[in-house]
Design an enzyme around this catalytic site. Structure first.
Site, mmCIF file in Angstrom:
data_model
loop_
_atom_site.group_PDB
_atom_site.id
_atom_site.type_symbol
_atom_site.label_atom_id
_atom_site.label_comp_id
_atom_site.label_asym_id
_atom_site.label_seq_id
_atom_site.Cartn_x
_atom_site.Cartn_y
_atom_site.Cartn_z
ATOM 1 C CE LYS A 187 -4.550 1.040 0.258
ATOM 2 N NZ LYS A 187 -5.602 -0.165 0.008
HETATM 3 N N1 GLU Z 1 -7.402 0.160 -3.224
HETATM 4 C C1 GLU Z 1 -8.138 -0.904 -3.394
HETATM 5 C C2 GLU Z 1 -8.310 -1.886 -2.171
HETATM 6 O O1 GLU Z 1 -7.879 -1.509 -1.230
HETATM 7 C C3 GLU Z 1 -7.702 -1.687 -4.750
HETATM 8 C C4 GLU Z 1 -6.117 -2.075 -4.728
HETATM 9 C C5 GLU Z 1 -5.634 -2.567 -6.194
HETATM 10 O O2 GLU Z 1 -6.446 -2.644 -6.913
HETATM 11 O O3 GLU Z 1 -4.632 -3.075 -6.182
HETATM 12 O O4 GLU Z 1 -8.359 -3.026 -2.303
#
Ligand code: GLU
Length: 422
Positions: A107
């Site tokens: 993240k």
């Molecule tokens: N931000 C989204 C999540 O928390 C998607 C992450 C992604 O597609 O890599 O799952």
């Protein structure tokens, strides 16, 4: 909305330890999951439109790569911090494992209130942040995507900056791109659509008719807003929705299309929305309002020991990451309120990110029907596997974590494990 004493990473560790114990794992067998593999904090100096220099702080945390390249979004938020991003990166590892797509978890975040920046400032911020994390991202390494306050446009800027440095176009470095740049049809709506698929499945298993329920949704961003629209367009009654300014309530159902249109002007917020029969709610009133299905779709740490006793919903579908604290979870469990955890309920976004990545590798574009069918199949399979494991674990959250940890630990062992490298 950060609260004293709440640490999302500690929250994650506590759930991880509980689930690992239920799987009968020794600490040494899952200890690596308690630590991210890599944490990067960066400074991001940019020139503001008035000529002044400001330095922002950003992060990219790579939690685990046993099952594949790191994967996870990037958020822009004034309360973002390293512990939050660490927790979010671990949740991505678990999420990808629950729905069995070949990724690890990561993240990113920048501590910034994007509403205070002009578009040009946001572009400069995104580009400089990308150069700072550039050595550790890549289509086979770590693939960012949108999260809170970022979108396809921001992904386009990241892709362009990455490509400039590589000397050729690299669309696969991010997912959630605009379709014109190789993004997947259906990706923008995928998280919200996945939430509706999981909601219907949960209601079906509980013997409840989705048409007869009252829904309350906290958050009208990409996830909450899309889920609300899909529910509304299929005739469901949404009694309450909220955003950062508070919420609105109408017992016989809100007009979601009108509200979405009102909020599409980014200077508008719900506290100023007026319509006949609609009353204003505080955030606390929204979470505890009279409804059957509550969908937190905003930030972490919303359902806490302070409000869990007062929640009136029968079912909670976690569309946000980490909305429920460990203490609140115990209260909800004791009260017999069913909680479908984030790592399953909101996995639709990363599932379609995976489809986008696969389409990019093959230089192919699927149609919407194919994307949505495949999404539904994966979400329902995930639901079934979690439900089966929940019989052993005692709750859907435990079931989901147990499925995930089992897959990650098994992959780690099959690679020889960290100990064999000593
Ligand atoms: N931000 C989204 C999540 O928390 C998607 C992450 C992604 O597609 O890599 O799952």
């Amino acid at each position: 909305m950060a609260k004293e004493g709440y640490n999302p990473y500690e929250n994650m560790l506590s759930v991880l330890d509980q689930a690992a114990a239920k799987l009968g794992l020794k600490r040494s067998e899952y200890e690596t999951l308690r630590y991210p593999e890599r944490e990067l904090t960066v400074s991001i100096p940019i020139k503001m439109d008035n000529g002044e220099l400001r330095v922002f702080e950003g992060y990219r945390v790579q939690h685990n790569s046993s099952r594949g390249p790191y994967k996870g979004g990037i958020r822009y938020h004034q309360d973002s911090n390293l512990d939050e991003v660490k927790a979010l990166s671990a949740w991505m590892s678990f999420k990808c494992a629950v729905v069995n797509i070949p990724y690890g978890g990561a993240k990113g975040g920048i501590k910034v209130d994007p509403r205070e920046l002009s578009r040009d400032e946001l572009i400069r911020l995104t580009r400089r942040y990308t150069t700072r994390i550039l050595p550790i991202i890549g289509p086979d390494q770590d693939i960012p995507a949108p999260d809170v306050n970022t979108n396809g446009e921001v992904m386009g800027w990241i892709m362009d900056t990455y490509s400039m440095f590589k000397g050729h176009s690299v669309p696969g470095v991010v997912t959630g791109k605009p379709i014109e740049l190789g993004g997947s049809i259906g990706r923008t709506e995928a998280t919200g659509r996945g939430v509706t698929i999981i909601t219907y499945q949960c209601l079906k298993k509980a013997g409840l008719n989705p048409d007869g329920q009252a829904y309350a949704i906290q958050g009208m961003g990409n996830v909450g807003g899309t889920a609300a629209r899909i529910f509304y367009e299929t005739g469901k009654k949404i009694v309450a929705v909220g955003d950062w300014s508070g919420g609105v309530y109408k017992e016989d159902g809100l007009n979601i299309l009108e509200i979405s249109a009102y909020l599409s002007d980014r200077s508008h917020c719900l506290k100023d929305y007026r319509a006949e029969g609609v009353s204003y709610l505080t955030n606390d009133e929204l979470l505890t309002c009279k409804c059957d299905v509550l969908i937190p779709a905003a930030l972490e740490n919303q359902i806490t020991a302070d409000n869990a006793e007062r929640i009136r919903a029968k079912i909670i579908i976690e569309a946000a990451n980490g909305p429920t604290t460990v203490e609140a979870d115990e209260i909800l469990n004791r009260r017999g309120i069913m909680v479908v955890p984030d790592i399953l309920a909101n996995a639709g976004g990363v599932v379609v990110s995976y489809f986008e990545w696969v389409q990019n590798i093959q230089s192919m574009a699927w149609d919407l029907d194919e994307v949505n069918k495949r999404l539904e199949k994966i979400m329902l399979k995930g639901y079934d596997e979690v439900e089966r494991m929940a019989e052993k674990g005692g709750s859907m959250r435990m079931g989901a974590y147990m499925v995930a940890i089992n897959r990650i630990v098994t992959a780690g062992k099959l690679r020889g494990g960290p100990i064999s490298m000593a």
